[in-house]
Design a protein around this motif. Structure first.
Motif, short mmCIF file in Angstrom:
data_model
loop_
_atom_site.label_atom_id
_atom_site.label_comp_id
_atom_site.label_asym_id
_atom_site.label_seq_id
_atom_site.Cartn_x
_atom_site.Cartn_y
_atom_site.Cartn_z
N PHE A 1 3.45 7.20 2.43
CA PHE A 1 4.32 6.05 3.51
C PHE A 1 3.81 5.06 2.35
O PHE A 1 2.63 4.51 2.44
CB PHE A 1 3.39 5.73 5.23
CG PHE A 1 3.68 6.50 6.15
CD1 PHE A 1 2.61 7.68 6.29
CD2 PHE A 1 4.57 6.75 6.90
CE1 PHE A 1 2.74 8.73 7.13
CE2 PHE A 1 5.20 7.82 8.05
CZ PHE A 1 4.64 8.59 8.15
N GLY B 1 -5.47 12.10 9.04
CA GLY B 1 -5.05 11.18 9.36
C GLY B 1 -4.81 10.83 8.33
O GLY B 1 -3.85 11.16 6.82
N LEU B 2 -4.15 9.36 8.08
CA LEU B 2 -3.77 8.58 7.08
C LEU B 2 -4.77 7.72 5.84
O LEU B 2 -5.67 7.62 5.68
CB LEU B 2 -3.08 7.32 7.18
CG LEU B 2 -1.93 7.16 8.43
CD1 LEU B 2 -1.48 6.18 9.06
CD2 LEU B 2 -0.61 8.22 7.34
N GLN C 1 0.12 11.31 4.46
CA GLN C 1 -0.80 11.96 5.53
C GLN C 1 -0.58 13.22 5.29
O GLN C 1 1.07 13.74 5.50
CB GLN C 1 -0.05 11.44 6.28
CG GLN C 1 -0.41 12.03 8.13
CD GLN C 1 0.28 10.95 9.37
OE1 GLN C 1 1.56 10.94 9.17
NE2 GLN C 1 -0.85 11.74 9.99
N LEU D 1 -5.20 6.31 2.36
CA LEU D 1 -5.09 5.55 1.22
C LEU D 1 -4.96 5.88 -0.28
O LEU D 1 -6.26 6.89 -0.59
CB LEU D 1 -6.55 3.97 1.19
CG LEU D 1 -5.43 3.40 0.32
CD1 LEU D 1 -4.48 2.54 0.95
CD2 LEU D 1 -7.02 1.84 0.16
N TYR E 1 -0.27 5.03 1.47
CA TYR E 1 -0.93 6.23 1.97
C TYR E 1 -0.15 7.34 2.27
O TYR E 1 0.98 7.37 2.35
CB TYR E 1 -1.41 5.88 3.33
CG TYR E 1 -1.52 4.58 3.73
CD1 TYR E 1 -1.75 2.67 3.95
CD2 TYR E 1 -3.07 4.60 3.94
CE1 TYR E 1 -2.06 1.72 4.32
CE2 TYR E 1 -4.69 3.48 4.27
CZ TYR E 1 -3.85 2.29 4.80
OH TYR E 1 -4.23 0.81 4.56
N LYS F 1 -3.45 -0.14 -3.77
CA LYS F 1 -2.91 -0.88 -2.56
C LYS F 1 -3.01 -2.57 -4.63
O LYS F 1 -3.23 -1.60 -5.27
CB LYS F 1 -4.22 -1.82 -1.79
CG LYS F 1 -4.60 -2.95 -2.08
CD LYS F 1 -5.97 -3.03 -1.29
CE LYS F 1 -6.30 -4.40 -1.06
NZ LYS F 1 -7.04 -5.24 -0.79
N TYR F 2 -1.42 -2.43 -4.12
CA TYR F 2 -1.68 -3.76 -4.74
C TYR F 2 -1.86 -5.30 -4.39
O TYR F 2 -1.56 -5.37 -3.20
CB TYR F 2 -0.14 -4.05 -5.07
CG TYR F 2 1.00 -5.18 -5.61
CD1 TYR F 2 0.71 -6.20 -4.48
CD2 TYR F 2 0.38 -5.72 -7.18
CE1 TYR F 2 1.40 -7.40 -5.52
CE2 TYR F 2 0.38 -6.59 -7.70
CZ TYR F 2 1.61 -7.49 -6.67
OH TYR F 2 1.34 -9.12 -6.95
N PHE G 1 0.84 -0.89 -0.32
CA PHE G 1 -0.20 0.06 0.14
C PHE G 1 1.39 1.67 0.08
O PHE G 1 2.13 1.59 0.47
CB PHE G 1 -0.96 -0.10 1.11
CG PHE G 1 -1.88 -1.54 1.71
CD1 PHE G 1 -1.04 -2.29 2.48
CD2 PHE G 1 -2.65 -1.70 1.05
CE1 PHE G 1 -1.64 -3.57 2.12
CE2 PHE G 1 -3.71 -2.18 1.76
CZ PHE G 1 -3.18 -3.61 2.02
#
Lengths: 115, 116
Positions: free
Chosen positions: A90, A43-44, A38, A46, A36, A49-50, A34
Motif C-alpha cells: 500500500f 497487520g501492516l 501486508q 512500515l 506499507y 517513509k519519505y 509511505f
C-alpha cells in the motif's frame, strides 16, 4: 485534498528479478509518503517513509522508493525479488489534521513472485 | 521493540450483537487510530484520538463508538452488528503532535471480526 493512485492492482515477477510498484499522489501540501506491506492475514508493516530529507528513501528488506515531485510519483523498487516478498503493498499519503495525521491509502498492489 | 497490541485477534458475533475491540499503543505513543479493512479492500480510516480526545472522524458508522483512556489504550465499541461489519479492524499509534514522527503510524496485527 489528497489522493493516491497505485497504477497496478497486480504485479507478477520471477524470483531474482527487479520489482517496480508504481504510485502517484496528489496533495495540497508537502506530503509525507509511505509504503506499507501486508502479508496474508497479517497487520501492516512500515517499509519506508519519505519526509523531504532525501528523495531516495531506503527501507527494510532491500526496498527503496524515489520521490519525484515533478512527476508526483513515489514508486517502490527492489533489485531482486524474493519469494517472501509476495504480499499486498500500500502506498499512503498523509496530511495533518488537528492533533493527528490522517493517511489516505492507495487501493493496494498485490505482488506475486514466481519461483 | 514493543508493538501495538490488539485484542482479541479473532471475534465471532451474531447479527445485532455488540463487540468491543481493544488497542494498546506503543509506549510513549499517545495518538491512536482505528481502521476497517474489508475483504480485498484498502484500510478505511474510522476515527482517531489524541490525549483522550477525539481528533478526527472518518467513515465510522453511528453504531460504532470509541474512546481513549488515561493509559492511552483505546476501545472500539460496535453495536447492532451487521453482516457487512465483518472485516479486519486495525489500530495504529503514533507520537504526539509537534514531532515530525507524528505522521508515522505503526499498526497492530488487527482483529478479525466475523458477523454471522
Amino acid at each position: 485534498a489528497q489522493s493516491v493512485t497505485q497504477l497496478d492492482s497486480h504485479v507478477s515477477v520471477s524470483e531474482g528479478t527487479p520489482v517496480l510498484l508504481r504510485c502517484n499522489y496528489s496533495s495540497s501540501y508537502s506530503p509525507s509518503l509511505f509504503w506499507y506491506v501486508q502479508h496474508p492475514n497479517k497487520g501492516l508493516q512500515l517499509l519506508l517513509k519519505y519526509t523531504s530529507a532525501a528523495t531516495l528513501v531506503k527501507g527494510i528488506n532491500g526496498f527503496e522508493a524515489e520521490f519525484k515531485k515533478s512527476e508526483t510519483s513515489f514508486h517502490l523498487t527492489k533489485p531482486s525479488a524474493h519469494m517472501s516478498d509476495a504480499a499486498e503493498y500500500f502506498c499512503v499519503v498523509s496530511r495533518a489534521s488537528g492533533g493527528s495525521y490522517i493517511p489516505t491509502f492507495g487501493r493496494g498492489t498485490s505482488l506475486i513472485v514466481h519461483p | 521493540a514493543a508493538g501495538v497490541i490488539q485484542s482479541p485477534r479473532h471475534l465471532i458475533k451474531e447479527k445485532r450483537e455488540t463487540a468491543t475491540l481493544k488497542c494498546y499503543p506503543i509506549p510513549r505513543h499517545d495518538t491512536v487510530y482505528w481502521y476497517q479493512q474489508g475483504p480485498g479492500q484498502d484500510p478505511q480510516f474510522l476515527i482517531s484520538f489524541y490525549e483522550k480526545m477525539q481528533s478526527d472522524k472518518g467513515s465510522i458508522p453511528d453504531r460504532f463508538s470509541a474512546q481513549q483512556f488515561s493509559d492511552y489504550h483505546s476501545e472500539l465499541n460496535m453495536s447492532s452488528l451487521e453482516l457487512g461489519d465483518s472485516a479486519l479492524y486495525f489500530c495504529a499509534s503514533s507520537y504526539r503532535p509537534g514531532t515530525r514522527s507524528t505522521d508515522t503510524q505503526y499498526f497492530g496485527p488487527g482483529t478479525r471480526l466475523t458477523v454471522l
